[in-house]
Every structure is written in C-alpha cells, then in structure tokens.
Design an enzyme around this catalytic site. Structure first.
Site, PDB file in Angstrom:
ATOM      1  N   GLY A   1      -5.496 -14.928   5.364  1.00  0.00           N
ATOM      2  CA  GLY A   1      -6.367 -14.492   4.274  1.00  0.00           C
ATOM      3  C   GLY A   1      -7.063 -15.680   3.617  1.00  0.00           C
ATOM      4  N   THR A   2      -6.341 -16.770   3.475  1.00  0.00           N
ATOM      5  CA  THR A   2      -6.906 -17.962   2.834  1.00  0.00           C
ATOM      6  C   THR A   2      -8.125 -18.466   3.609  1.00  0.00           C
ATOM      7  OG1 THR A   2      -4.723 -18.554   1.999  1.00  0.00           O
ATOM      8  CG2 THR A   2      -6.356 -20.320   2.086  1.00  0.00           C
TER       9      THR A   2
ATOM     10  N   CYS B   1       3.048 -17.232  -4.311  1.00  0.00           N
ATOM     11  CA  CYS B   1       2.413 -18.502  -3.968  1.00  0.00           C
ATOM     12  C   CYS B   1       2.566 -19.518  -5.089  1.00  0.00           C
ATOM     13  CB  CYS B   1       0.947 -18.290  -3.638  1.00  0.00           C
ATOM     14  SG  CYS B   1       0.721 -17.147  -2.287  1.00  0.00           S
TER      15      CYS B   1
ATOM     16  N   SER C   1      -5.372 -10.014   5.548  1.00  0.00           N
ATOM     17  CA  SER C   1      -4.341 -10.885   6.113  1.00  0.00           C
ATOM     18  C   SER C   1      -3.294 -10.043   6.826  1.00  0.00           C
ATOM     19  CB  SER C   1      -3.684 -11.666   4.970  1.00  0.00           C
ATOM     20  OG  SER C   1      -2.587 -12.385   5.463  1.00  0.00           O
ATOM     21  N   GLY C   2      -2.975 -10.415   8.079  1.00  0.00           N
ATOM     22  CA  GLY C   2      -2.056  -9.618   8.884  1.00  0.00           C
ATOM     23  C   GLY C   2      -0.686  -9.433   8.261  1.00  0.00           C
ATOM     24  N   HIS C   3      -0.140 -10.509   7.669  1.00  0.00           N
ATOM     25  CA  HIS C   3       1.279 -10.430   7.269  1.00  0.00           C
ATOM     26  C   HIS C   3       1.512  -9.580   6.031  1.00  0.00           C
ATOM     27  CE1 HIS C   3       1.613 -13.581   3.964  1.00  0.00           C
ATOM     28  NE2 HIS C   3       0.441 -13.906   4.468  1.00  0.00           N
TER      29      HIS C   3
ATOM     30  N   GLN D   1      -4.538  -7.392  -0.443  1.00  0.00           N
ATOM     31  CA  GLN D   1      -3.464  -6.497  -0.890  1.00  0.00           C
ATOM     32  C   GLN D   1      -3.812  -5.017  -0.713  1.00  0.00           C
ATOM     33  OE1 GLN D   1      -0.472  -7.351  -1.562  1.00  0.00           O
ATOM     34  NE2 GLN D   1      -0.707  -9.555  -1.819  1.00  0.00           N
TER      35      GLN D   1
ATOM     36  N   THR E   1      -9.241 -21.615  19.701  1.00  0.00           N
ATOM     37  CA  THR E   1      -8.601 -20.661  20.626  1.00  0.00           C
ATOM     38  C   THR E   1      -7.834 -19.614  19.826  1.00  0.00           C
ATOM     39  OG1 THR E   1      -8.451 -22.370  22.284  1.00  0.00           O
ATOM     40  CG2 THR E   1      -7.013 -20.468  22.584  1.00  0.00           C
TER      41      THR E   1
ATOM     42  N   ASN F   1      -2.776  -9.112  -6.656  1.00  0.00           N
ATOM     43  CA  ASN F   1      -1.499  -9.247  -5.959  1.00  0.00           C
ATOM     44  C   ASN F   1      -0.301  -9.235  -6.901  1.00  0.00           C
ATOM     45  OD1 ASN F   1      -3.130 -11.757  -6.356  1.00  0.00           O
ATOM     46  ND2 ASN F   1      -1.169 -12.755  -6.019  1.00  0.00           N
TER      47      ASN F   1
HETATM   48  N1  PLP Z   1      -5.432 -13.169  -1.374  1.00  0.00           N
HETATM   49  C1  PLP Z   1      -4.462 -12.436  -1.942  1.00  0.00           C
HETATM   50  C2  PLP Z   1      -4.837 -11.391  -2.943  1.00  0.00           C
HETATM   51  C3  PLP Z   1      -3.126 -12.649  -1.602  1.00  0.00           C
HETATM   52  O1  PLP Z   1      -2.168 -11.905  -2.177  1.00  0.00           O
HETATM   53  C4  PLP Z   1      -2.807 -13.656  -0.652  1.00  0.00           C
HETATM   54  C5  PLP Z   1      -1.392 -13.956  -0.323  1.00  0.00           C
HETATM   55  O2  PLP Z   1      -0.500 -13.719  -1.098  1.00  0.00           O
HETATM   56  C6  PLP Z   1      -3.865 -14.377  -0.069  1.00  0.00           C
HETATM   57  C7  PLP Z   1      -5.151 -14.117  -0.449  1.00  0.00           C
HETATM   58  C8  PLP Z   1      -3.603 -15.432   0.967  1.00  0.00           C
HETATM   59  O3  PLP Z   1      -3.334 -14.834   2.218  1.00  0.00           O
HETATM   60  P1  PLP Z   1      -2.627 -15.690   3.373  1.00  0.00           P
HETATM   61  O4  PLP Z   1      -1.212 -15.857   2.978  1.00  0.00           O
HETATM   62  O5  PLP Z   1      -2.785 -14.859   4.611  1.00  0.00           O
HETATM   63  O6  PLP Z   1      -3.367 -16.974   3.469  1.00  0.00           O
END
Ligand code: PLP
Length: 389
Positions: free
Chosen positions: A71-72, A324, A198-200, A178, A236, A150
């Site tokens: 996601g970042t 985070c 974001s996949g996870h 989210q 890749t 989040n």
């Molecule tokens: N944006 C939001 C709203 C999130 O909650 C998060 C992760 O907690 C991210 C971005 C970052 O995603 P990633 O961990 O896949 O980099």
C-alpha cells in the site's frame, strides 16, 4: 496459549485458499513472466488471471490495475507520479488523519516547495466538505483522501469528494487500503482517478499491493527499469503474492456481504459489552459511518500500552493507536486531530476483527477486559488523586 487476533487492520491471516493457490509459484512454476519461453509464459497467464480477479472486485478494467509491492508504494506512486505528470501545478490537498504512507510523503513535499493543505476533522472524525471546496484552485494538482481511517474505521464520503474534485479538473487519489474487501466498489462508474490497496489487509500475503489508475489519468512511472506492468511499474513481479492477491480478491467478491454481516455482529457485541462493563469508556469515531470490523474505544485514565500488555497475557492481540506508530508513546495523530482529550487518547484501544474471529473469542474478551481496566485504574496515581472509579 491460544491467540485471539483482533488486530486485522494491522495485518490479516493469509486465507487457506489463497495459500494453496500460491504454492506452485514458489518451486514448480517459478519462471519469469517476462521470459519468451513457455515455462515463463504460463506464469504470465496466471498474472493476467490475477489482474482480472482484482479488477472484478474493484469493478474496473484489468488494464487499469498496476501491481506494486504494498500500500505504501501505491500511495507514493499515486502522489509522486501525479505531480511529475503535472509539473506546473504545486498544490496538494490531504487530511490530517491519513496513514503515514500519505502524510509523510505530503509533508516531505512541503520541503520541496509544494503547498500542502491538511484538512482537519471534527470530534467524530468527519471532514468538512465546504473547507475542501474552498481549498480547490487552479494550482491544485492532486487531492488525496483516505476511504476509511485505519485507527477509527471512520468512512469518508469518497464518491461525493471525488465528484467535487474531478469536476474541477483536479486528480483524485484515495488510499483504500482499509476498505477493499469490506465495502463494495464500482470504479468504472466512479470519478476516482487513483486508488491504493494492500494485499495483507484482505487475507493475501504481505509484499503485494495495487494502484488502480483510471484510463486517461495522467501519471508518470515512479519505479523506472524494465517494461513490467506495461512500463508503468518496473521490477520483476512478486508472482506468488500477485496470485494470492488475485485469489483473495475473488473470495472477497464472493463472500463480502455475508462476512461483513457476521463480523459487524461480533464487533457490535464486543463494543456494546465493553462500554457497559467498563465505566468511563467511549467510542472514538462516527458510529454511523464506520467499517464493519473496527472499534476504537477509549478507557479513561489508563495507558493503552498497559491494557495491551495485560490483554497479551490472555493471548488477546489488539492495538493502541495505529500499528505502524506503536512503539512510540505519543498519542495517535488521528485522535489528536479529532480533539480527543489527552487522558482518553492515551487509553485508546483498537479492536479490528476478521472472518476468522468467533463469538467465543469475543465473549472471552468481554469477560477479561473489565478486570484489566479495574486493575489498572487501581494502580493509577491519576485516578486515586483526581477521580472516583
Ligand atoms: N494506508 C493505510 C490506511 C494503512 O492502514 C496501511 C497499513 O496499515 C497502509 C496504507 C500501508 O500499507 P502497507 O503496509 O501495505 O505498506
């Protein structure tokens, strides 16, 4: 000890069906999808299938999907890529409650001469759309506003915001990390230009994400190198991750409605009982417009970190502030932006549920939490000196 996992906004367990579908792509079908041979080509076919599955969940065309590492990366690409494509515009609008993946990029832009406006929120975490409208001008290149927070789960009226912004010819990006898999999306019918996921966060593995780019949106590539992703994102591909994300999106598309109903019922049961069982507690965020899996509750006069430690002794995983930023004792920037009083912000705990949670887990937590809060308040010099319990 059995783990009770209520930290699904931090990360989720990889779903069984996702894990199974990924397996062959580590040791059997390990070819490079860019290779000319059939061995690599079959991997390329599987990536096409994953792209179509993601597009199915988002309601868009597969050509609008760019696979990234997280996601970042999607957020950074959306922001830097848009600004690079419009060098004559120097203003960016965002909110004070974004995830650091957006907020730190925007704050860094200020040191490079951009004007960055961070919109505030009210005490329920809601945006003032008049303030947004007032800030839009001809110098604005991009508005980037998250779909849901989040920490509190508060959902913003993203479609309405996207209409307002794109109607002025300004690009609109939303961090939907989210939201994807929890709220239905129909991007082909939406004015949103760019969307990150974001996949996870939706039962796919860590290390894979997506940036959706609506056809016709001007954006420069962020990572330069090979021709992967149609020249829009070099590097890749994380093949097993992409395959897993495709499968997770297919599952979400099939099961979202039922799962959300069940998860929301468990979240509401937990929330209601904790508010009743623990005096001086309150929900942070707008209960009317919230993700179905999230509750953020402040327990006055206790430290969130102390609550987490005692929950951990029972195997219960939750979070204080955002995952985070844990490790720092600063109250969360989101709760501060909402004007949550210091004593309440410090004692805030986020419980974020998933399809894997059970009613037994919720009831066990309901039973343990009041004991924990009473015990900590007994030890708190602040409570003894100033308030009754
Ligand atoms: N944006 C939001 C709203 C999130 O909650 C998060 C992760 O907690 C991210 C971005 C970052 O995603 P990633 O961990 O896949 O980099």
């Amino acid at each position: 000890m059995q783990v009770i996992y209520f930290d699904n906004n931090a990360t989720t367990r990889v779903a069984d069906e996702v894990y199974e579908e990924m397996q062959p792509y580590f040791r059997q079908l390990y070819g490079n999808p860019s290779s000319m041979h059939t061995f690599g080509g079959q991997v390329g076919i599987k990536i096409r299938e994953a792209r179509a599955r993601v597009a199915g969940l988002l309601g868009c065309d597969p050509s609008e999907i760019i696979f990234t590492s997280c996601g970042t990366e999607s957020d950074s690409t959306a922001i830097h890529g848009t600004l690079a494509a419009m060098p004559h515009k120097r203003k960016v609008i965002t909110t004070r409650v974004e995830h650091p993946a957006v907020l730190s990029v925007c704050r860094d832009l200020e040191s490079h001469g951009f004007t960055v406006v961070e919109l505030g929120v009210d005490k329920l975490g809601r945006l003032d759309l008049d303030e947004l409208e007032h800030q839009l001008n001809n110098d604005t290149a991009l508005v980037t506003i998250m779909s849901a927070n989040n920490e509190t789960g508060v959902i913003f009226p993203i479609e309405q915001i996207a209409e307002m912004v794109t109607g002025r010819g300004i690009a609109f990006h939303t961090d939907a990390v989210q939201v994807v898999g929890k709220v239905p999306l129909h991007l082909s019918k939406s004015p949103i230009n760019l969307l990150s996921l974001s996949g996870h966060k939706l039962h796919a593995p860590k290390g894979v994400g997506v940036l959706y780019v609506k056809k016709g949106t001007r954006i420069a590539p962020f990572l330069l190198g090979g021709h992967q992703e149609g020249g829009r994102r070099a590097g890749t591909e994380n093949v097993p991750g992409i395959v897993g994300l495709g499968r997770a999106c297919e599952s979400a598309a099939q099961n979202m409605a039922d799962e959300n109903t069940r998860v929301k019922r468990l979240r509401d049961r937990l929330e209601k009982a904790l508010l009743k069982g623990c005096p001086d507690s309150r929900i942070n965020g707008d209960s009317e417009s919230r993700l179905p899996n999230t509750t953020n509750i402040s327990f006055e006069f206790v430290e969130g970190e102390a609550i987490l430690l005692l929950l951990d002794r029972h195997g219960i995983c939750a979070s204080s502030g955002s995952a985070c930023s844990s490790g720092s004792l600063e109250p969360s920037h989101v709760l501060r932006a909402m004007g949550v009083p210091f004593t309440a912000a410090h004692g805030s705990i986020r419980f974020s549920l998933s399809r894997y949670n059970t009613q037994e887990e919720v009831d066990f937590t309901i039973q343990k939490m009041p004991e924990i809060i009473y015990r900590l308040r007994e030890l708190s010099p602040f409570v003894q000196n100033t308030v009754r319990v």
